[in-house]
Scaffold this motif. Sequence first.
Motif, short mmCIF file in Angstrom:
data_model
loop_
_atom_site.label_atom_id
_atom_site.label_comp_id
_atom_site.label_asym_id
_atom_site.label_seq_id
_atom_site.Cartn_x
_atom_site.Cartn_y
_atom_site.Cartn_z
N ALA A 1 0.83 -1.21 0.00
CA ALA A 1 0.00 0.00 0.00
C ALA A 1 0.86 1.26 0.00
CB ALA A 1 -0.94 0.00 1.20
N HIS A 2 1.92 1.26 0.77
CA HIS A 2 2.83 2.41 0.79
C HIS A 2 3.42 2.66 -0.59
CE1 HIS A 2 3.55 3.31 5.21
NE2 HIS A 2 2.66 2.34 5.21
N LEU A 3 3.76 1.60 -1.27
CA LEU A 3 4.39 1.74 -2.59
C LEU A 3 3.42 2.14 -3.70
CD1 LEU A 3 6.76 -1.38 -2.56
CD2 LEU A 3 7.44 1.03 -2.49
N PHE A 4 2.19 1.64 -3.64
CA PHE A 4 1.31 1.76 -4.80
C PHE A 4 0.03 2.55 -4.57
CE2 PHE A 4 3.89 -2.03 -5.67
CZ PHE A 4 4.47 -1.62 -6.88
N PRO B 1 -16.03 -2.61 -10.53
CA PRO B 1 -16.37 -2.29 -9.14
C PRO B 1 -15.53 -3.02 -8.10
CG PRO B 1 -18.34 -2.84 -10.41
CD PRO B 1 -17.17 -3.12 -11.28
N LYS B 2 -15.24 -4.30 -8.35
CA LYS B 2 -14.44 -5.06 -7.38
C LYS B 2 -13.01 -4.53 -7.31
CE LYS B 2 -17.07 -9.34 -7.45
NZ LYS B 2 -17.06 -10.77 -7.71
N ALA B 3 -12.43 -4.24 -8.45
CA ALA B 3 -11.07 -3.70 -8.47
C ALA B 3 -11.03 -2.32 -7.84
CB ALA B 3 -10.53 -3.66 -9.89
N ALA B 4 -12.04 -1.50 -8.10
CA ALA B 4 -12.09 -0.15 -7.52
C ALA B 4 -12.21 -0.23 -6.00
CB ALA B 4 -13.25 0.64 -8.11
N ALA B 5 -13.04 -1.13 -5.50
CA ALA B 5 -13.19 -1.29 -4.05
C ALA B 5 -11.89 -1.80 -3.42
CB ALA B 5 -14.34 -2.26 -3.75
N LEU B 6 -11.24 -2.73 -4.07
CA LEU B 6 -9.96 -3.24 -3.56
C LEU B 6 -8.91 -2.15 -3.55
CD1 LEU B 6 -8.11 -5.47 -2.54
CD2 LEU B 6 -7.82 -6.22 -4.93
N ALA B 7 -8.82 -1.38 -4.63
CA ALA B 7 -7.84 -0.29 -4.70
C ALA B 7 -8.10 0.71 -3.59
CB ALA B 7 -7.90 0.39 -6.06
N TRP B 8 -9.35 1.02 -3.31
CA TRP B 8 -9.68 1.97 -2.24
C TRP B 8 -9.25 1.43 -0.87
CZ3 TRP B 8 -13.70 1.86 1.62
CH2 TRP B 8 -13.80 3.06 2.35
N ARG B 9 -9.52 0.17 -0.63
CA ARG B 9 -9.13 -0.44 0.65
C ARG B 9 -7.61 -0.48 0.80
NH1 ARG B 9 -13.46 -3.43 3.22
NH2 ARG B 9 -15.37 -2.88 2.12
N LEU C 1 -4.76 1.63 3.67
CA LEU C 1 -3.62 1.08 4.42
C LEU C 1 -2.36 1.93 4.24
CD1 LEU C 1 -4.12 -2.70 3.63
CD2 LEU C 1 -4.54 -1.55 5.81
N SER C 2 -2.45 2.98 3.47
CA SER C 2 -1.28 3.81 3.18
C SER C 2 -1.28 5.05 4.08
CB SER C 2 -1.29 4.25 1.72
OG SER C 2 -2.22 5.31 1.53
N PRO C 3 -0.19 5.80 4.08
CA PRO C 3 -0.17 7.04 4.85
C PRO C 3 -1.20 8.07 4.38
CG PRO C 3 2.06 6.37 4.31
CD PRO C 3 1.13 5.47 3.54
N ASP C 4 -1.72 7.92 3.16
CA ASP C 4 -2.72 8.84 2.62
C ASP C 4 -4.15 8.35 2.85
OD1 ASP C 4 -0.79 10.64 1.71
OD2 ASP C 4 -0.57 9.59 -0.19
N ARG D 1 -4.53 4.31 12.11
CA ARG D 1 -3.89 3.33 11.22
C ARG D 1 -3.97 1.92 11.79
NH1 ARG D 1 1.40 5.80 8.54
NH2 ARG D 1 1.08 3.99 7.24
N ALA D 2 -3.78 1.79 13.10
CA ALA D 2 -3.89 0.46 13.72
C ALA D 2 -5.30 -0.08 13.58
CB ALA D 2 -3.48 0.54 15.19
N ALA D 3 -6.30 0.77 13.80
CA ALA D 3 -7.68 0.34 13.68
C ALA D 3 -8.03 -0.02 12.24
CB ALA D 3 -8.62 1.42 14.22
N LEU D 4 -7.56 0.79 11.29
CA LEU D 4 -7.81 0.47 9.89
C LEU D 4 -7.17 -0.87 9.51
CD1 LEU D 4 -7.32 3.99 8.28
CD2 LEU D 4 -9.40 2.58 8.14
N GLN D 5 -5.95 -1.08 9.96
CA GLN D 5 -5.29 -2.35 9.63
C GLN D 5 -6.03 -3.51 10.27
OE1 GLN D 5 -1.05 -2.23 10.36
NE2 GLN D 5 -0.86 -0.25 9.31
#
Length: 188
Positions: free
Chosen positions: A45-48, A60-68, A72-75, A177-181
């Motif tokens: 997630a940090h990298l991509f 829709p499935k790929a978009a939802a996965l990309a969002w999730r 997990l990233s700093p953004d 971030r801990a809760a999201l993870q």
Amino acid sequence: GIWDRVTALQRFETALNSNSPEAVAKTLPIVWQAMQQARLEVPFAHLFAEALAGQALTDPKAAALAWRIRLLSPDYEMAARAPVGTDAEAGFLAALAKGEPGNVLPPSPRAAAIAQGFLPNARLSPELELMLVEGHLGEAILEGIDLFARGAQGNHGDLAMALALFRRVGLEDTARRAALQLMLLDRS
């Protein structure tokens, strides 16, 4: 094995560089599964995350996965501005990333415990309060880490208290971030 993960990652990077949303949508689930097997979801997630944010994914499935993955990233806060999905979990994840999980209905008991830890009046145990009053910040944070670990195993009271402690001592980003993870990663 490792070479399968390398191949999946190379194909995904090629898809990203081709600027083809269809190619990204095709390779993203495969590379994500490879990252999950190696428990490399957060570094991935940090990298991509930034590159995924720039993709106009119509699947829709790929978009939802990309969002999730972006959560997990700093953004994660930026990702929360445009949630993908209308289900209760997507709404909760977006609210959590904004630091406001109490503003939506939690989709699970774990989510309810997380929301409780983010309440403005969330209480700490008398022992934790005493540690803070006596200036034992490091000891309190270590206890919070232990509480979070127990909370991740299912003790929802400990989870709520750990998050409340992190927030109380100024570790808001850590708490979110801990809760999201915890919500997004399957570590069973």
